[in-house]
Scaffold this motif. Structure first.
Motif, short mmCIF file in Angstrom:
data_model
loop_
_atom_site.label_atom_id
_atom_site.label_comp_id
_atom_site.label_asym_id
_atom_site.label_seq_id
_atom_site.Cartn_x
_atom_site.Cartn_y
_atom_site.Cartn_z
N GLN A 107 0.90 -1.11 0.02
CA GLN A 107 0.30 0.05 0.12
C GLN A 107 0.68 1.17 -0.02
OE1 GLN A 107 -2.58 -0.53 3.77
NE2 GLN A 107 -3.43 -1.84 2.45
N ALA A 108 1.57 1.15 0.75
CA ALA A 108 2.67 2.51 1.19
C ALA A 108 3.24 2.13 -0.63
CB ALA A 108 3.63 2.35 1.75
N LYS A 109 3.81 1.73 -1.39
CA LYS A 109 4.27 1.56 -2.55
C LYS A 109 3.47 2.29 -3.26
CE LYS A 109 5.54 -1.73 -4.73
NZ LYS A 109 7.00 -3.29 -5.04
N ASP A 110 2.22 2.17 -3.19
CA ASP A 110 1.39 2.45 -4.19
C ASP A 110 1.50 3.76 -3.83
OD1 ASP A 110 1.27 -0.37 -5.65
OD2 ASP A 110 -1.35 -1.31 -4.58
N ARG A 111 0.64 4.09 -2.89
CA ARG A 111 0.08 5.70 -2.78
C ARG A 111 1.55 6.67 -3.19
NH1 ARG A 111 -1.67 4.42 3.28
NH2 ARG A 111 -3.64 3.37 2.99
N SER A 112 3.00 6.21 -2.70
CA SER A 112 3.95 6.47 -3.19
C SER A 112 4.30 6.60 -4.72
CB SER A 112 5.74 6.04 -2.41
OG SER A 112 5.74 4.81 -3.11
N TYR A 113 4.28 5.60 -5.64
CA TYR A 113 3.92 6.14 -6.61
C TYR A 113 3.04 6.61 -6.92
CZ TYR A 113 3.96 4.91 -11.70
OH TYR A 113 3.72 5.11 -12.86
N ASP A 114 1.09 7.01 -6.80
CA ASP A 114 0.84 8.01 -6.94
C ASP A 114 0.96 9.07 -7.05
OD1 ASP A 114 -0.66 5.91 -7.85
OD2 ASP A 114 -2.32 5.74 -6.24
N ALA A 115 1.70 9.25 -6.02
CA ALA A 115 2.01 10.99 -4.92
C ALA A 115 3.01 11.53 -5.78
CB ALA A 115 3.03 10.80 -3.78
N LEU A 116 3.67 10.14 -6.74
CA LEU A 116 5.46 10.70 -6.85
C LEU A 116 4.97 11.31 -8.44
CD1 LEU A 116 8.28 11.14 -7.86
CD2 LEU A 116 8.20 8.75 -8.78
N VAL A 117 3.58 10.93 -9.29
CA VAL A 117 3.10 10.82 -10.71
C VAL A 117 2.46 12.57 -9.76
CG1 VAL A 117 1.19 10.22 -12.19
CG2 VAL A 117 3.16 8.90 -11.45
N HIS A 118 1.85 12.45 -9.83
CA HIS A 118 0.71 13.48 -9.33
C HIS A 118 2.15 15.03 -9.46
CE1 HIS A 118 -2.22 16.16 -7.35
NE2 HIS A 118 -1.52 16.80 -6.12
N PHE A 119 2.39 14.48 -8.11
CA PHE A 119 3.86 16.03 -7.79
C PHE A 119 4.75 16.42 -8.71
CE2 PHE A 119 3.16 15.38 -2.68
CZ PHE A 119 2.34 16.14 -3.13
N GLY A 120 4.49 15.03 -9.76
CA GLY A 120 5.97 15.42 -11.09
C GLY A 120 4.69 15.93 -12.25
N LYS A 121 3.57 15.79 -11.91
CA LYS A 121 2.70 16.34 -13.53
C LYS A 121 2.69 18.03 -12.97
CE LYS A 121 -0.03 12.66 -14.92
NZ LYS A 121 -1.49 12.15 -14.71
N ARG A 122 3.06 18.04 -11.34
CA ARG A 122 1.73 19.36 -10.82
C ARG A 122 3.78 20.23 -11.50
NH1 ARG A 122 -0.11 20.03 -5.55
NH2 ARG A 122 0.09 22.24 -6.37
N GLY A 123 4.30 19.61 -10.88
CA GLY A 123 5.88 19.83 -10.85
C GLY A 123 6.50 20.58 -12.80
N LEU A 124 5.94 19.21 -12.79
CA LEU A 124 6.28 19.94 -15.04
C LEU A 124 5.19 20.94 -15.23
CD1 LEU A 124 6.28 16.28 -16.27
CD2 LEU A 124 7.99 18.25 -16.48
N ASN A 125 3.78 21.15 -15.07
CA ASN A 125 3.54 21.86 -15.12
C ASN A 125 3.77 24.21 -14.43
OD1 ASN A 125 1.14 20.83 -16.31
ND2 ASN A 125 0.28 20.30 -14.11
N VAL A 126 4.06 23.59 -13.33
CA VAL A 126 4.70 24.82 -12.84
C VAL A 126 6.01 25.21 -13.55
CG1 VAL A 126 5.89 25.37 -10.92
CG2 VAL A 126 4.17 24.65 -10.46
#
Length: 196
Positions: A107-126
């Protein structure tokens, strides 16, 4: 005395076992390999526990001396402290909780992957927004490159509507479009004043 503890732990708690772990792997002696694996598991738990105990027990008399003695007890071939702790406490506890720990890790691995993708997209947008803003303010070669395009060309390249372009770019281009109009009226004004 803290410095002595850190030095002795580095030598006897880390480097000495690391060298003998290397020898066990090199010789492929399963018995030695298992012995050192048990030591490293116990040492990892000890290091984790001491992070918290140092906060609350560092004032305790002979605290660091006790920690040095504990590391020596873990390493000693006579006491076999790490093997004893592993077999009596760690192995039974981990065996009974293994499925729950594995589920939590998944569960922690899945959540961390989802969080990484989410923050990666936000970082690219910024980053993209910052690049467009810098270009619109006239900074660097990127701005010179982007200035050569009209707003219609930019929206065609992106495949988006002009609403995705930051407002400052739109304002800048609209001010460029409005600049020729005053110059025409100014030229007309000068032409009419020349006639009078």
């Amino acid at each position: 005395f803290y410095c002595l503890f850190v030095f002795s732990r580095l030598i006897f708690g880390t480097l000495y076992p690391a060298y003998y772990s290397y020898k066990a792997v090199k010789s492929k002696d399963i018995k030695e390999y298992v012995k050192w694996m048990m030591y490293w598991i116990i040492f990892a738990l000890f290091t984790t526990a001491e992070t918290f105990t140092d906060i609350f027990l560092c004032w305790f008399p002979f605290y660091y001396e006790l920690k040095i003695a504990f590391v020596a007890w873990l390493l000693s071939p006579y006491t076999k402290g790490s093997s004893l702790l592993y077999r009596k406490f760690v192995h039974p506890t981990l065996s009974s909780k293994e499925k729950e720990i594995d589920d939590c890790l998944i569960q922690a691995k899945d959540r961390s992957y989802d969080a990484l993708v989410h923050f990666g997209k936000r970082g690219l947008n910024v980053a993209a927004t910052a690049a467009v803003m810098a270009a619109s303010k006239g900074q660097g070669a990127l701005s010179e490159r982007l200035r050569s395009f009209s707003m219609q060309d930019l929206s065609t390249i992106r495949g988006d509507s002009s609403s995705t372009v930051p407002p400052s770019v739109t304002v800048r281009t609209s001010s460029k479009q409005s600049q020729p109009k005053p110059s025409r009226s100014a030229s007309e004004g000068t032409g009419s004043s020349g006639k009078c």
